[in-house]
Scaffold this motif. Structure first.
Motif, PDB file in Angstrom:
ATOM      1  N   GLU A 102       9.475  -1.612  -2.286  1.00 38.32           N
ATOM      2  CA  GLU A 102       8.964  -1.170  -3.589  1.00 38.32           C
ATOM      3  C   GLU A 102       7.488  -0.826  -3.509  1.00 38.32           C
ATOM      4  N   TRP A 103       6.734  -1.572  -2.688  1.00 39.74           N
ATOM      5  CA  TRP A 103       5.314  -1.264  -2.500  1.00 39.74           C
ATOM      6  C   TRP A 103       5.141   0.129  -1.905  1.00 39.74           C
ATOM      7  N   VAL A 104       5.869   0.407  -0.816  1.00 39.04           N
ATOM      8  CA  VAL A 104       5.760   1.710  -0.161  1.00 39.04           C
ATOM      9  C   VAL A 104       6.173   2.819  -1.124  1.00 39.04           C
ATOM     10  N   ALA A 105       7.255   2.613  -1.867  1.00 44.49           N
ATOM     11  CA  ALA A 105       7.728   3.636  -2.797  1.00 44.49           C
ATOM     12  C   ALA A 105       6.725   3.883  -3.914  1.00 44.49           C
ATOM     13  N   THR A 106       6.133   2.826  -4.448  1.00 53.02           N
ATOM     14  CA  THR A 106       5.168   2.981  -5.540  1.00 53.02           C
ATOM     15  C   THR A 106       3.922   3.706  -5.077  1.00 53.02           C
ATOM     16  N   VAL A 107       3.409   3.324  -3.918  1.00 50.36           N
ATOM     17  CA  VAL A 107       2.211   3.985  -3.392  1.00 50.36           C
ATOM     18  C   VAL A 107       2.502   5.452  -3.079  1.00 50.36           C
ATOM     19  N   THR A 108       3.689   5.729  -2.566  1.00 47.93           N
ATOM     20  CA  THR A 108       4.031   7.094  -2.176  1.00 47.93           C
ATOM     21  C   THR A 108       4.336   7.969  -3.377  1.00 47.93           C
TER      22      THR A 108
ATOM     23  N   ALA B  55       1.258  16.016  11.982  1.00 47.56           N
ATOM     24  CA  ALA B  55       1.139  14.594  12.343  1.00 47.56           C
ATOM     25  C   ALA B  55      -0.283  14.105  12.074  1.00 47.56           C
ATOM     26  N   ASP B  56      -1.270  14.907  12.448  1.00 41.41           N
ATOM     27  CA  ASP B  56      -2.665  14.561  12.158  1.00 41.41           C
ATOM     28  C   ASP B  56      -2.884  14.451  10.648  1.00 41.41           C
ATOM     29  N   ARG B  57      -2.304  15.381   9.916  1.00 36.91           N
ATOM     30  CA  ARG B  57      -2.457  15.378   8.457  1.00 36.91           C
ATOM     31  C   ARG B  57      -1.845  14.124   7.850  1.00 36.91           C
ATOM     32  N   TYR B  58      -0.712  13.705   8.378  1.00 37.57           N
ATOM     33  CA  TYR B  58      -0.068  12.488   7.862  1.00 37.57           C
ATOM     34  C   TYR B  58      -0.954  11.261   8.093  1.00 37.57           C
ATOM     35  N   VAL B  59      -1.470  11.117   9.306  1.00 40.74           N
ATOM     36  CA  VAL B  59      -2.342   9.981   9.603  1.00 40.74           C
ATOM     37  C   VAL B  59      -3.552   9.994   8.664  1.00 40.74           C
ATOM     38  N   ASP B  60      -4.086  11.171   8.389  1.00 37.40           N
ATOM     39  CA  ASP B  60      -5.236  11.289   7.505  1.00 37.40           C
ATOM     40  C   ASP B  60      -4.854  10.950   6.060  1.00 37.40           C
ATOM     41  N   GLU B  61      -3.699  11.448   5.608  1.00 32.10           N
ATOM     42  CA  GLU B  61      -3.253  11.148   4.249  1.00 32.10           C
ATOM     43  C   GLU B  61      -3.093   9.654   4.034  1.00 32.10           C
ATOM     44  N   MET B  62      -2.612   8.966   5.054  1.00 27.85           N
ATOM     45  CA  MET B  62      -2.320   7.548   4.891  1.00 27.85           C
ATOM     46  C   MET B  62      -3.577   6.681   4.794  1.00 27.85           C
ATOM     47  N   ARG B  63      -4.738   7.273   4.993  1.00 28.78           N
ATOM     48  CA  ARG B  63      -5.969   6.519   4.754  1.00 28.78           C
ATOM     49  C   ARG B  63      -6.108   6.164   3.279  1.00 28.78           C
ATOM     50  N   THR B  64      -5.441   6.939   2.408  1.00 32.84           N
ATOM     51  CA  THR B  64      -5.410   6.584   0.987  1.00 32.84           C
ATOM     52  C   THR B  64      -4.698   5.263   0.787  1.00 32.84           C
ATOM     53  N   SER B  65      -3.584   5.067   1.497  1.00 35.03           N
ATOM     54  CA  SER B  65      -2.866   3.795   1.440  1.00 35.03           C
ATOM     55  C   SER B  65      -3.730   2.658   1.985  1.00 35.03           C
ATOM     56  N   ALA B  66      -4.501   2.934   3.031  1.00 34.28           N
ATOM     57  CA  ALA B  66      -5.384   1.911   3.596  1.00 34.28           C
ATOM     58  C   ALA B  66      -6.415   1.460   2.562  1.00 34.28           C
ATOM     59  N   ARG B  67      -6.930   2.401   1.781  1.00 32.66           N
ATOM     60  CA  ARG B  67      -7.895   2.040   0.729  1.00 32.66           C
ATOM     61  C   ARG B  67      -7.275   1.089  -0.281  1.00 32.66           C
ATOM     62  N   LEU B  68      -6.017   1.308  -0.617  1.00 26.96           N
ATOM     63  CA  LEU B  68      -5.372   0.476  -1.625  1.00 26.96           C
ATOM     64  C   LEU B  68      -5.256  -0.982  -1.188  1.00 26.96           C
ATOM     65  N   VAL B  69      -5.107  -1.227   0.114  1.00 23.86           N
ATOM     66  CA  VAL B  69      -4.983  -2.620   0.567  1.00 23.86           C
ATOM     67  C   VAL B  69      -6.345  -3.260   0.801  1.00 23.86           C
ATOM     68  N   GLY B  70      -7.436  -2.494   0.632  1.00 22.86           N
ATOM     69  CA  GLY B  70      -8.768  -3.061   0.740  1.00 22.86           C
ATOM     70  C   GLY B  70      -9.575  -2.619   1.939  1.00 22.86           C
TER      71      GLY B  70
END
Length: 292
Positions: A77-83, A151-166
């Motif tokens: 649910e966490w992954v789905a909500t963030v995505t 693939a590079d774009r995905y890794v970069d996009e996921m930095r948004t998820s990293a911000r959410l966890v602190g």
């Protein structure tokens, strides 16, 4: 006639529609909506377990052994909500998680004697990077084509998820090369502790209701899914688990992952999508209930 029974009409998305932190044009939506993510999530958990301090924090503060299915559901649910959630939903979920992590007491990993905090950026970074690597790796090995640029774009996009966890997004990899470098550099810290071995064994045979265990193929299916996730680990991680890191294992695991993905793709899309993903796609498409 109920709202769910009414015919639906497709319109352009309304101006200012909240498509969340990523949106339908993102690589994140493309990867996270794929059936391969069912295996990728478990691969990430197995990879995370190889970090002694992360495993200690998980074992000391998680109810996984008491409620394994609930714990897995909440992670999904966490992954789905963030995505797929709205910006407000994703930001609210991130704030809750950060508060929870900050409230947890420090601990000590019993075999190394090292202390840890669950909200330690180094530990959060390991969890983040193993998720990104697992989602990306399993997606690519399950068949879909993905260019290096995407693939590079995905890794970069996921930095948004990293911000959410602190995490500070500047401190996590922004491309595939950086992700690979990070995973290589952290390897000297990794080992499989007794706690990790115990929890991994438990994860392969979690408790199931008697009727499910005896009257359905759930038990062997679950063991097969976890075995596939283990086989999809990088060779160095498989060796930590005492398994061979042979190239033939990589080939066989990729083949099985493709077969599983195609089997799931045969199901109707609404069966495969979570409620929050369906709602996000409706917002993106401008699909709304027609007037009665």
């Amino acid at each position: 006639m109920t709202t769910s029974d009414r015919p639906r009409r497709r319109t352009a998305p309304r101006e200012g529609a909240d498509l969340g932190l990523f949106g339908p044009d993102s690589v994140t939506w493309r990867i996270h909506s794929d059936p391969a993510m069912a295996v990728a999530g478990y691969r990430a958990l197995l990879l995370q377990a190889t970090h002694p301090l992360v495993m200690a924090g998980f074992d000391d503060n998680s109810d996984f052994r008491q409620d394994p299915w609930g714990r897995l559901q909440r992670t999904g649910e966490w992954v789905a909500t963030v995505t797929y959630g709205t910006t407000e939903q994703a930001e609210r979920a991130g704030a809750r998680l950060r508060r929870l992590h900050a409230s947890l007491a420090p601990g000590v990993e019993p075999e190394t004697g090292l202390s840890y905090r669950v909200d330690d950026p180094d530990l959060l970074r390991w969890v983040h990077c193993t998720e990104v690597d697992s989602f990306l790796t399993v997606y690519r090995r399950s068949g879909p084509r993905l260019s290096t640029a995407d693939a590079d774009r995905y890794v970069d996009e996921m930095r948004t998820s990293a911000r959410l966890v602190g995490l500070d997004p500047a401190t996590v990899p922004h491309d595939l090369a950086g992700l690979r470098t990070y995973l290589r550099d952290v390897r000297p810290q990794l080992r499989l502790t007794r706690v990790a071995r115990r929890n991994v064994v438990f994860g392969f045979v979690p408790p199931m209701p008697g009727w499910v265990r005896l009257a359905t193929p759930a038990r062997p299916a679950w063991i097969g899914l976890m075995t596939l996730a283990l086989a999809l680990l990088p060779p160095w991680a498989r060796r930590l688990y005492g398994l061979p890191g042979l190239p033939t294992t990589d080939v066989g695991a990729a083949g099985m992952s493709r077969m599983l993905r195609h089997a799931v793709l045969a199901l109707p899309a609404d069966w495969r999508r979570s409620p929050v993903e369906r709602e996000a796609r409706q917002r993106a498409a401008g699909t709304v209930p027609a007037a009665a």
